[in-house]
Design an enzyme around this catalytic site. Structure first.
Site, short mmCIF file in Angstrom:
data_model
loop_
_atom_site.label_atom_id
_atom_site.label_comp_id
_atom_site.label_asym_id
_atom_site.label_seq_id
_atom_site.Cartn_x
_atom_site.Cartn_y
_atom_site.Cartn_z
N HIS A 67 19.00 -4.70 -63.98
CA HIS A 67 17.95 -3.52 -63.11
C HIS A 67 19.19 -2.89 -62.34
CE1 HIS A 67 15.00 -6.71 -63.76
NE2 HIS A 67 14.41 -5.73 -64.19
N GLN A 71 12.21 -15.95 -75.26
CA GLN A 71 11.69 -14.85 -75.83
C GLN A 71 10.81 -14.37 -76.97
OE1 GLN A 71 13.36 -12.96 -73.60
NE2 GLN A 71 14.74 -11.75 -74.77
#
Length: 850
Positions: free
Chosen positions: A590, A794
């Protein structure tokens, strides 16, 4: 000191009993105050007995309050539903106060009402009457006094059955009669005599008639009198023949009760004589005085208990002044229990808006009985709450009491929403909560549906309820105001800590940095085509840091922001560099690169996805600013970690903590001199753009996305989505933010794998912190020991978050289909890896077994 045997005491006591004149004279001359107090204490019952509920036959016991921190005493406002002195009075300036005028006290009687006894010449009869009066003169407990009166009446007129009714008034000054003795016979104990308690209406039946007129009734044949109710005889099997019913009056001639004798034991045909009437009336004259004194005493005890209850409630509030939510919970739980309402809603006034509330706390009575229900009810839909009554109480600063909402025609909104509102609300009581100076309303307390004797019966709130709620609201106002001040200080301190953190490593871009980028941009800014900014398969891995900033400039240029909003190149360059600088470099995922990729995906959606022409220029501008700024000053941890670690950010915001912080950082940079890229907008345009930026950044919180996405999916599925609908457009803008934020899942497989590694690295670092700093075991997603489960996680992420979103976007714009295809391709690859890991895991287990 001499010692005496028990027999000596017995002989002395017997001698005193035989020589009462001497005993009286001795104690008058010798008795000390302590002896008098001891004598008085022996004959007066405790306040808990005298102040009991006079309407206990109608009073439903309230269940024990299970909410922590609420009063343990079982008590309700109905116990004080009688004409006591008002809790609050208005002073000379019209303000409510607890202080009373001492001249308005209820004085004790000083004279005796004239009676028939004075005209009776019979000395023996007067002597006996005097003895009976002396016997009751020291009693101050009403129940014990009534039983004593019953014993004396039996001596005076010798009837078979007796009843004694006392006059009561509720807070609305409505009079009625309640029996303290009903249909009792000679030999009944006090407990037996008070078992049957009934309530009679005023001026109805024989007793009601006597109470209303103040005239006695001597009925020889009850069944020939139309006022007689024969149902009691039918129920008990007893035959009533004659009735002597006499009013009991106080020193002012007011009726305070009715005594009734049934079936004379002796005499002609079992009827009561004129002498019975005269003797009965003479005795009851003194009884009226004594009863009045006892009731004055009982009223004073009840007022004292009422004041103690208010003090207890106030103490409860002032015990907690650190959290507004906690104090509102205590207030609501206390009021619900005490006022016996079905629900309580507390509105907190918004200081920034004169016509709205900043927060609402709602609690139902069922939550008091079941703590588990409290947790379930926290998801209560506040949109179902009627705000109009609270707004009325706030604006008028007066208490609003609606006894029957169905019949109330004062408010237009009641009639407009009658079908929905009246199903939920029958009776309502709403009072403003004022600040310490009582010149400003800081909140409103709203009670709905006062509970009756049974759960399905709803009663109206009365004057007594109004008085209690108004008095309690004064303490609530002080408690809420103090808590708000404490929270404001806490927020200010938290902001200071966060600001110092930001200033320690963040700042606006320097002049040299800005000048270098501006010079480079003037020379050449690569085209969107050469940078592949229009491709959904774009990857930033091959771009340098400078190239990412140039690419950001290209996006602003190609979307015509520079021309349409008069942005100076220098200001735009400095803003982009400042945004880049306010992302933490040590954060694995991030960071600036993630923000840039998110902005590129939005650019591709707007251009290649053909969405730009569906939006206004301001909306497009807001989306691009939001994507570049949506993770500013990200710390590499999620909201859950911020909250569990009690970081100062958790004190600033109650939800979406990091997203609120990202927006604050965005505004800070936009307002920093030299970074004001929105300076070319009008004031209204500036406010509108900032609001859209805020909504867009907050939409990147996946918790917010999960709450709103079903509405979007349903609109698309049913072909009801409309770009011209303002609410639909706000919703799709929020969905676009999430689609761009997680767009790494749509990239080509090599890019997706590399990005997944970066995400896993950041998550595992948070997991390590949770173990080391918080001493908790991280979830699988954050647990580096579960690295082999990344493929299966995922797949789960794609199924839970991504697939439906990209399917919906592809439905409203076919040009967005590449995002969906990329997501599906990556799901297949992750699924294959998950299956491969499963096979490898089974092989390892088999080898260990061998």
């Amino acid at each position: 000191m001499a010692t005496y045997s028990p027999t000596d005491y017995e002989r002395t006591e017997a001698w005193l009993d035989d020589n009462l004149d001497f005993a009286h004279s001795y104690f008058v001359r010798k008795a000390t105050r302590e002896m008098v107090n001891a004598w008085f204490a022996e004959r007066v019952h405790t306040s808990n007995e005298t102040a009991r509920d006079l309407n206990s036959v109608h009073h439903k016991a309230w269940p024990e309050l299970l909410t922590p921190g609420t009063p343990t005493r079982k008590i309700s406002a109905s116990e004080f539903d009688r004409p006591l002195r008002p809790i609050l009075v208005k002073d000379s300036e019209g303000a409510l106060t607890f202080v009373f005028d001492s001249d308005k006290k209820d004085h004790m009687p000083l004279k005796v009402h004239k009676s028939g006894c004075e005209a009776t010449p019979v000395n023996d009869q007067c002597s006996r009457l005097l003895e009976l009066v002396k016997d009751i003169s020291s009693h101050l407990d009403v129940a014990a006094l009534c039983h004593k009166i019953f014993l004396h009446i039996n001596e005076v007129i010798e009837a078979d059955r007796y009843s004694l009714f006392l006059v009561h008034e509720d807070s609305s000054n409505e009079r009625f009669l309640v029996s303290t003795l009903f249909d009792v016979a000679e030999g009944s104990t006090p407990e037996e005599a008070s078992n049957n308690c009934i309530r009679l209406e005023w001026n109805k039946g024989i007793v009601g008639y006597v109470a209303a007129t103040g005239e006695p009734l001597n009925i020889k044949d009850a069944y020939k009198d139309s006022r007689f109710n024969a149902e009691v005889d039918q129920f008990t099997g007893y035959k009533t023949q004659s009735i002597l019913s006499m009013p009991i009056k106080n020193h002012e001639g007011e009726v305070v009760g009715v005594a009734q004798a049934i079936n004379k034991k002796c005499g002609t045909h079992g009827t009561f004589t004129k002498n019975d009437e005269k003797d009965f009336a003479a005795y009851l004259t003194f009884c009226g005085i004594v009863l009045h004194n006892a009731k004055v005493y009982e009223t004073s005890l009840l007022e004292n208990r009422r004041n103690q209850v208010l003090l207890d409630l106030a103490t409860l509030i002032f015990e907690e002044q650190h959290s507004l939510e906690v104090i509102l919970k205590k207030i609501a739980a206390t009021i619900l229990s005490f006022m016996q309402a079905q629900s309580c809603t507390i509105f907190i006034v918004d200081d920034n808006s004169s016509d709205s509330f900043s927060s609402v706390f709602h609690m139902n009575s069922v939550e008091l009985e079941d703590p588990a229900e409290f947790q379930r009810s926290r998801n209560y839909d506040v949109t179902k709450i009627n705000y109009m009554f609270a707004k009325y109480a706030k604006n008028t600063m007066e208490t609003l009491n609606i006894t029957d909402l169905c019949k109330d025609t004062r408010f237009m909104w009641t009639n407009e929403n009658a079908e929905n509102t009246n199903k939920q609300i029958k009776s309502l009581l709403c009072t403003p909560i004022k600040n310490g100076k009582k010149n400003k309303v800081i909140g409103v307390c709203q009670l709905m549906n006062k509970m009756g004797e049974t759960l399905d019966k709803i009663k109206a709130f009365n004057k007594n309820d109004e008085q209690f709620l108004e008095a309690f609201a004064i303490f609530c106002g002080l408690g809420i105001q103090n808590t708000q001040m404490y929270e404001a200080v806490e927020v200010a301190m938290a902001k200071q800590v966060v600001t110092l953190e930001v200033l320690s490593y963040h700042a606006s871009a320097t002049e040299n940095e800005t000048e270098e980028l501006q010079v480079t941009a003037v020379k050449t800014v690569p085209s969107a085509h050469s940078l592949k900014l229009l491709d959904f398969s774009f990857s930033d891995f091959e771009l340098s840091e400078v190239e990412t900033t140039l690419a950001a400039i290209r996006m602003f240029t190609d979307l015509n922001f520079v021309q349409n909003f008069q942005m100076k190149n220098e200001v735009l360059c400095r803003w982009i560099l400042s945004v880049k600088k306010n992302y933490r470099r040590h954060v694995a995922y991030h960071n600036w690169r993630h923000a840039f990729n998110t902005a590129q995906c939005m650019f591709a959606l707007l251009k290649s996805g053909r969405i730009q022409n569906k939006l206004t220029d301001l909306e497009v501008l807001a989306l691009l600013i939001a994507t570049l700024s949506h993770d500013l000053d990200h710390r590499g941890v999620n909201n859950a970690f911020i909250k569990r670690s009690e970081h100062p950010l958790a004190q600033l915001y109650c939800h979406s903590m990091m997203e609120h912080h990202h927006f604050d950082q965005c505004v800070m940079i936009l307002n920093t001199p030299g970074n004001q890229i929105l300076s070319g907008l009008s004031l209204d345009e500036y406010k509108t753009t900032l609001k859209m930026v805020e909504q867009a950044i907050l939409a990147t919180d996946l918790a917010v996305y999960m709450k709103r996405r079903e509405e979007f999916f349903e609109l698309v599925k049913t072909n009801r989505f409309d770009w011209e609908d303002k609410s639909h457009k706000e919703l799709v803008m929020a969905m676009l933010m999430t689609a761009c934020d997680v767009s790494a899942i749509t990239k080509p497989w090599p890019v997706q794998q590399k990005t997944a590694e970066l995400v896993a690295t950041e998550f595992f670092q948070q997991g390590d912190k949770e173990r080391e700093e918080l001493n908790i075991e991280p979830i699988d997603l954050m647990n580096r020991e579960k690295r082999d489960q990344i493929p299966s996680m995922q797949v789960g992420f794609i199924d839970a978050i991504c697939i439906q979103l990209y399917e919906a976007l592809a439905t409203i714009s076919e040009a967005c289909l590449p995002l969906l295809e990329g997501c599906r391709n990556n799901r297949k690859n992750w699924e294959m890896l998950a299956a491969q890991n499963l096979v490898n895991g089974e092989k390892k287990e088999l080898q260990m077994l061998v």
